[in-house]
Design a protein around this motif. Structure first.
Motif, PDB file in Angstrom:
ATOM      1  N   GLN A 257       0.828  -1.206   0.000  1.00 12.35           N
ATOM      2  CA  GLN A 257       0.000   0.000   0.000  1.00 12.35           C
ATOM      3  C   GLN A 257       0.863   1.257   0.000  1.00 12.35           C
ATOM      4  O   GLN A 257       0.520   2.264  -0.623  1.00 12.35           O
ATOM      5  CB  GLN A 257      -0.932  -0.019   1.217  1.00 12.35           C
ATOM      6  CG  GLN A 257      -2.013  -1.089   1.166  1.00 12.35           C
ATOM      7  CD  GLN A 257      -3.008  -0.837   0.052  1.00 12.35           C
ATOM      8  OE1 GLN A 257      -3.240   0.298  -0.340  1.00 12.35           O
ATOM      9  NE2 GLN A 257      -3.583  -1.916  -0.470  1.00 12.35           N
TER      10      GLN A 257
ATOM     11  N   LYS B 188       0.845   4.125  -2.845  1.00 14.65           N
ATOM     12  CA  LYS B 188       0.567   5.530  -2.488  1.00 14.65           C
ATOM     13  C   LYS B 188       1.665   6.454  -3.010  1.00 14.65           C
ATOM     14  O   LYS B 188       1.398   7.570  -3.469  1.00 14.65           O
ATOM     15  CB  LYS B 188       0.435   5.639  -0.977  1.00 14.65           C
ATOM     16  CG  LYS B 188       0.000   7.011  -0.500  1.00 14.65           C
ATOM     17  CD  LYS B 188      -0.213   7.013   1.004  1.00 14.65           C
ATOM     18  CE  LYS B 188      -0.669   8.397   1.480  1.00 14.65           C
ATOM     19  NZ  LYS B 188      -0.872   8.427   2.951  1.00 14.65           N
TER      20      LYS B 188
ATOM     21  N   PRO C 296       1.265   6.191  -7.610  1.00 13.38           N
ATOM     22  CA  PRO C 296      -0.053   5.687  -8.020  1.00 13.38           C
ATOM     23  C   PRO C 296      -0.085   5.343  -9.506  1.00 13.38           C
ATOM     24  O   PRO C 296       0.728   5.815 -10.302  1.00 13.38           O
ATOM     25  CB  PRO C 296      -0.991   6.851  -7.689  1.00 13.38           C
ATOM     26  CG  PRO C 296      -0.117   8.056  -7.729  1.00 13.38           C
ATOM     27  CD  PRO C 296       1.228   7.624  -7.239  1.00 13.38           C
TER      28      PRO C 296
END
Length: 648
Positions: free
Chosen positions: A552, A556, A559
């Motif tokens: 994740q 982030k 992207p």
């Protein structure tokens, strides 16, 4: 005409059936069994549009058992659009009594589109009950006709390629045999003409004659032609001259029967009488010694020794000598023929390889065309489905959207009236006060306009989606048409919006548009939309696959992004670039990305035809280029270049 006669017969026959079924159970079963032997689908419906009888052919056509069909209607087995059409036509027959006959497209239980002819007639029994008797005639299957024609052409090409490959194998076998034969019978004089000169000179000296010539049977007519003529007095040769091409059938027949013909006096010998006036007398020939050249069971020519001026008796030694010379001539000629055959074989093999290569390329092109036609048929069916769904959704949405404004006005007026009541009657009776508290009137008056506004936003959103679906399908555009390319890209993005949005397992994919002010472009809009759909879908798949391998925090920090850029590159060309920041494409895969049936996706997720068809659409249908620019870990970009105006 045959279908009409059968329908008239069936109508009369069915009327008899309905009169009998009320009275005779045995007659009913008997007649039903007869109807079941008819190979065309037959059905009977009551006034409620329910089936009361279906024969075996109809059960097989629909794909259900008779027990599943009896008592049911079209809505239980067909889609609503088709069932509505059937119901309206049945009702027209019930109300008017007029026989209805028409042709239509229908999708059977296997998902295949069929062309059928249907005839429906109205009948009544003795009790006054109305029934519809229908007969269906299967005309053809659209997909099967096209596929059968293509399959027939493919089989023909495959058989021709197989035959040519077998011929090429036989050429190789004969070539090997010929090479062995040449090696075992290699002559001292490889040059054919020099060898023939040697033969004629040796024969002239050995036999002490004035002229020696080698004659070969001509292909032009029954006769022989002079291959080499040696005149001893002048010590010269005349080569390859078609001298005295004559027709001497009796003499040639004698040569076939005798190895050597010795003529001491051409004027008295009956064997030379047929050509004495045209050949021997004008040339001063008095005596002849001819020996046949025998090869592979037949006479191929003659070695002719001629004496001029004086008559001569030929000895046995001279006859034996000329016979030995003919053996050497035979070897010379056979060697020449082998060389000619070898050269012809090489030329034939070269031509055969070229033809085989052309046929293989034609077969591959035909297979690609067949696959593309099937894919185009699927896309056409999908386009029809999309357009139909869009049309069906558009009507109720327009009805809802058109009523929002009046509803807003009515509610606004009612709320104003309530405000007036509260202003002039601030203390209503207890019952009204209790109801106001129960429904929370103040919240209702505040939330109701918001509710209408939400409904309006939702209806507008549905209208946008319907418009995008219609723009994407472009069913009415069979020729080049000037369109807004940006509109097609936006419609495709709207359809793929559900894949671009954020999900619990990953954030959304960002779309960056860099649109230049483009003029209208002449193109097949629906086909270009298919290209945009294939490229964007592959980009989304690549980004999703990369995000599965990242945390994740990594997602982030970097992207997923798809960038779409359009620009004018010259007076008659525009470029459309669709790029992603995914894992990229390795060089080995990039070299095959436009090949038919090549895919890196797992089974069931990709057919390997999307990029191949996209390449054909851009390069062949729009005379443009489609290029893939990519390297590992640096994303992938597809650049489409097409002309603004197509050459008609």
């Amino acid at each position: 005409m045959k279908c009409r006669e059968e329908s008239q017969y069936l109508a009369g026959f069915s009327k008899m059936v309905f009169f009998d079924i009320v009275t005779q159970q045995f007659s009913q079963a008997f007649l039903w069994s007869i109807l079941n032997t008819i190979r065309d689908p037959i059905f009977v419906k009551d006034r409620q549009h329910n089936w009361v009888f279906v024969n075996d052919a109809l059960c097989e056509f629909i794909g259900y058992q008779r027990a599943e069909l009896i008592g049911k209607s079209d809505y239980d087995f067909f889609c609503k659009t088709e069932a509505d059409i059937f119901w309206e036509r049945d009702e027209l027959v019930f109300t008017t009594g007029v026989t209805d006959e028409y042709e239509e497209l229908i999708t059977d239980y296997q998902g295949e589109t069929q062309i059928i002819s249907t005839k429906k007639s109205l009948l009544s029994d003795e009790a006054g009950n109305s029934f519809i008797v229908g007969l269906i005639r299967l005309i053809a299957s659209k997909n099967k006709i096209e596929t059968a024609l293509l399959r027939q052409t493919v089989n023909k090409l495959e058989e021709e390629i197989h035959d040519r490959q077998e011929t090429e194998k036989r050429f190789r076998r004969h070539s090997t045999a010929l090479q062995r034969l040449v090696q075992t019978e290699k002559l001292q004089h490889d040059d054919f003409q020099i060898a023939i000169q040697y033969v004629t000179e040796v024969a002239s000296l050995g036999l002490d004659v004035g002229r020696v010539s080698v004659w070969l049977y001509t292909e032009k007519r029954l006769g022989i032609q002079c291959l080499d003529l040696y005149q001893r007095e002048n010590n010269c040769h005349s080569h390859g001259l078609e001298l005295f091409v004559c027709d001497f059938p009796n003499y040639f027949q004698a040569l076939k029967e005798e190895q050597v013909i010795a003529v001491s006096d051409v004027h008295t010998d009956p064997r030379t009488s047929e050509f004495s006036a045209t050949y021997t007398t004008p040339l001063g020939i008095t005596s002849m010694l001819d020996a046949r050249i025998w090869s592979r069971g037949q006479v191929i020519g003659v070695v002719c020794c001629e004496h001029l001026g004086i008559r001569r008796q030929w000895t046995l030694e001279e006859e034996s000598f000329i016979s030995s010379i003919t053996d050497f001539v035979r070897l010379v000629i056979e060697s020449r023929d082998r060389k000619i055959a070898e050269e012809a074989r090489r030329q034939s093999e070269t031509q055969l390889r070229q033809q085989t290569q052309q046929l293989e390329e034609a077969l591959k092109e035909l297979q690609r065309t067949q696959t593309q036609m099937l894919q185009s048929e699927k896309m056409s069916s999908l386009g029809q489905l999309v357009a139909g769904v869009a049309h069906e959704i558009n009507n109720p949405v327009n009805f809802i959207y058109g009523n929002i404004a009046p509803a807003h006005d009515y509610i606004h007026n009612l709320l104003n009236l309530i405000n007036l009541y509260q202003e002039y009657y601030p203390y209503p009776v207890p019952v009204i006060q209790s109801e106001i508290a129960a429904i929370d009137l103040e919240f209702l008056m505040t939330d109701l306009p918001k509710l209408l506004s939400s409904i309006k936003i939702g209806a507008e959103r549905i209208q946008e989606i319907v418009l995008s679906l219609r723009n994407f399908s472009r069913l009415d555009e069979a020729e080049y048409k000037a369109v807004d390319i940006h509109e097609g890209i936006d419609s495709t993005l709207l359809i793929l919006d559900y894949r671009l949005k954020a999900r619990p397992d990953r954030p959304g994919i960002e779309i960056i548009k860099e649109y230049e002010n483009l003029p209208l472009v002449e193109c097949y809009a629906g086909q270009l939309n298919q290209v945009f759909m294939n490229i964007l879908s592959n980009a989304i798949d690549a980004l999703e696959e990369r995000d599965k391998q990242r945390s994740q925090q990594e997602i982030k920090q970097s992207p997923s992004v798809i960038q779409i850029r359009t620009e004018i590159i010259n007076q008659n060309q525009i470029a459309i670039k669709i790029a992603d920041n995914g894992l990229g494409i390795p060089e080995k895969i990039k070299q095959r990305i436009f090949d038919p049936f090549f895919t890196t996706k797992p089974i069931g997720k990709g057919t390997g035809m999307g990029m191949s068809i996209s390449y054909q659409i851009v390069t062949k249908n729009h005379h443009g280029t489609l290029e893939c620019i990519s390297s590992p870990n640096r994303g992938a970009a597809f650049v489409i270049v097409i002309p603004l105006k197509q050459q008609q």
